[in-house]
Write a protein that holds these residues in place. Structure first.
Motif, short mmCIF file in Angstrom:
data_model
loop_
_atom_site.label_atom_id
_atom_site.label_comp_id
_atom_site.label_asym_id
_atom_site.label_seq_id
_atom_site.Cartn_x
_atom_site.Cartn_y
_atom_site.Cartn_z
N GLY A 18 0.81 -1.21 0.00
CA GLY A 18 0.00 0.00 0.00
C GLY A 18 0.84 1.25 0.00
O GLY A 18 2.05 1.23 0.14
N SER A 19 0.14 2.38 -0.14
CA SER A 19 0.84 3.66 -0.26
C SER A 19 1.11 4.30 1.09
O SER A 19 1.77 5.31 1.17
N GLN A 20 0.60 3.74 2.18
CA GLN A 20 0.80 4.35 3.48
C GLN A 20 2.20 4.04 4.00
O GLN A 20 2.78 3.00 3.71
N ALA A 21 2.73 4.97 4.79
CA ALA A 21 4.04 4.77 5.39
C ALA A 21 3.86 4.04 6.71
O ALA A 21 3.44 4.63 7.69
N GLN A 22 4.18 2.78 6.75
CA GLN A 22 4.03 2.02 7.97
C GLN A 22 5.33 2.07 8.76
O GLN A 22 6.42 1.87 8.21
N THR A 31 14.67 1.14 13.57
CA THR A 31 13.29 1.62 13.63
C THR A 31 13.07 2.70 12.58
O THR A 31 13.97 3.47 12.28
N SER A 32 11.86 2.72 12.03
CA SER A 32 11.48 3.78 11.12
C SER A 32 10.86 4.93 11.91
O SER A 32 10.09 4.69 12.83
N TYR A 33 11.17 6.14 11.52
CA TYR A 33 10.62 7.31 12.18
C TYR A 33 10.01 8.25 11.15
O TYR A 33 10.55 8.44 10.07
N VAL A 34 8.89 8.84 11.54
CA VAL A 34 8.21 9.80 10.68
C VAL A 34 8.65 11.21 11.08
O VAL A 34 8.66 11.57 12.26
N ILE A 35 9.02 12.00 10.07
CA ILE A 35 9.46 13.37 10.26
C ILE A 35 8.66 14.24 9.30
O ILE A 35 8.65 13.98 8.09
N VAL A 80 -5.87 15.87 13.01
CA VAL A 80 -5.01 15.56 11.86
C VAL A 80 -3.75 14.83 12.31
O VAL A 80 -3.35 13.82 11.72
N ILE A 81 -3.12 15.33 13.37
CA ILE A 81 -1.89 14.69 13.87
C ILE A 81 -2.19 13.26 14.33
O ILE A 81 -1.41 12.33 14.06
N ALA A 82 -3.33 13.08 14.99
CA ALA A 82 -3.72 11.74 15.44
C ALA A 82 -4.02 10.81 14.27
O ALA A 82 -3.70 9.61 14.31
N GLU A 83 -4.60 11.34 13.21
CA GLU A 83 -4.89 10.53 12.02
C GLU A 83 -3.60 10.10 11.33
O GLU A 83 -3.53 8.98 10.79
N MET A 84 -2.59 10.96 11.34
CA MET A 84 -1.31 10.56 10.77
C MET A 84 -0.70 9.44 11.60
O MET A 84 -0.11 8.49 11.05
N GLY A 89 1.08 4.09 12.22
CA GLY A 89 1.35 3.15 13.30
C GLY A 89 2.20 3.72 14.40
O GLY A 89 2.56 3.01 15.35
N ALA A 90 2.57 4.98 14.30
CA ALA A 90 3.39 5.63 15.33
C ALA A 90 3.26 7.13 15.18
O ALA A 90 3.00 7.64 14.10
N TRP A 91 3.46 7.84 16.28
CA TRP A 91 3.47 9.30 16.24
C TRP A 91 4.68 9.79 15.46
O TRP A 91 5.71 9.11 15.39
#
Length: 363
Positions: A18-22, A31-35, A80-84, A89-91
């Protein structure tokens, strides 16, 4: 039992494609981190800040900005932040924001029930912007270990831009947001995050202001690379320019591909995305990506076993413009564009006129 196992395998395969960043644990404990970055579109409280032109965001101001409207705005930003977080799968480990009035609104936002569990810490400086809007950074202290920060002022010195058309009085009178720089470590690796909100599109003499803002961020980033060899740098913000504009390509040296990125460049994932129809905001019906997140060569061509930017959108783009139906106008004149807080001067209870954008880094 065999049918059940087959069904589960298919579901897992579809999810992985899928296109989502898991965000998940790497095979060797990495670990993967979202920035990411989010322009919060005029997050003001209902009180006057001395010396700031915030009068339209007072109860008796043009926007009749009441506590109820402020509360709704906070809830919307938190949603919005919570939906991301739900998607990833992580903040976010690190989230840059702009168009915030002061530290008070930031504290109110991170305390919202929808995102309080993230335990976001705040880096913020009051800027000289006359409207009183600033940049800030949220970070999760269990992931990002803060070391230092600075507010880098907008100046006209040490620039390769010709400012001869500007008088000294005009230069002294100009006010805009500082560039925020925050330095620290993630899993022992040195990172620096720059959060920008470059000058608006003023016309006339305003044409060089965004390139100058980009130049300021670039110059400091290059200094950090010399001071801390191997440092990983992320420059993010509302650039008020598209990825292909000269502020981004010439003054921040944004490159479309990792292959062409050198130590003197930044890899800009959104340069290819805007060419393929992605937008983070709309103006007069035209899509733009002003909300840009780019990385230096140390994150683009990372040594093995260290953090590197990852493809996350459709398996080929290294950035994501995050939007959901609730964040988007579903009908009317502005159908398909961000559902904002105000429209034609009227409070409509939306979210922001910008969609957030982000990247993912992984060991």
């Amino acid at each position: 039992m065999r049918k059940i196992f087959f069904s589960l395998s298919v579901i897992l395969l579809l999810l992985s494609c899928g296109s989502q960043a898991q965000v998940s644990k790497g095979t060797k404990g990495g670990t993967s981190y979202v920035i990411g970055f989010y322009n919060l579109e005029n997050l003001f409280d209902t009180y006057h800040d001395e010396g700031k032109n915030d009068y339209e965001y007072l109860p008796d101001g043009a926007n009749a900005w009441t506590e109820a409207k402020y509360a709704k705005k906070l809830q919307n930003m938190a949603k919005v932040i919570a939906e991301m977080k739900k998607d990833n799968g992580a903040w976010h480990a690190v989230l840059g924001v702009s168009e915030v009035e002061n530290r008070h609104v930031l504290e109110d936002l991170v305390a919202e029930p929808a995102i309080a569990a993230a335990n976001y810490q705040i880096v913020h400086y009051d800027s000289p912007d006359r409207r009183g809007v600033d940049c800030a950074l949220f970070y999760r202290p269990e992931i990002f270990k803060f070391i230092a920060s600075e507010a880098i002022p907008f100046t006209f010195e040490n620039s390769r831009i010709d400012w001869s058309e500007w008088t000294q009085e005009e230069k002294d009178d100009f006010r805009t947001r500082d560039v925020l720089m925050v330095r620290g470590t993630i899993d022992g690796e040195m990172f620096a995050f720059f959060v920008c909100h470059l000058p608006s599109r003023l016309g006339g003499k305003g044409a060089d202001l965004r390139p100058r803002g980009a130049e300021i961020a670039y110059q400091r980033a290059m200094e950090l690379q010399k001071e801390f060899p191997g440092i990983k740098i992320v420059v993010m913000g509302d650039m008020n320019d598209n990825p292909g504009d000269i502020s981004m390509t010439e003054f921040l040296r944004g490159k479309e591909t990792i292959a062409e990125t050198t130590d003197q460049d930044f890899f800009d994932p959104f340069l290819s995305m805007i060419k393929n129809g992605y937008s983070s905001l709309y103006y007069r019906g035209e899509g733009n990506i002003f909300d840009i997140v780019m990385v230096n060569n140390a994150l683009a061509h990372a040594p093995a076993g260290t953090f590197q930017i990852q493809p996350i959108t459709q398996g080929k783009y290294y950035g994501r413009v995050f939007h959901k139906p609730f964040m988007t106008n579903q009908s009317g004149q502005y159908k398909g564009t961000p559902f904002r807080t105000f429209s034609n001067g009227a409070f409509i209870g939306g979210f922001s006129d910008h969609y957030p954008t982000y990247i993912v880094v992984k060991k």
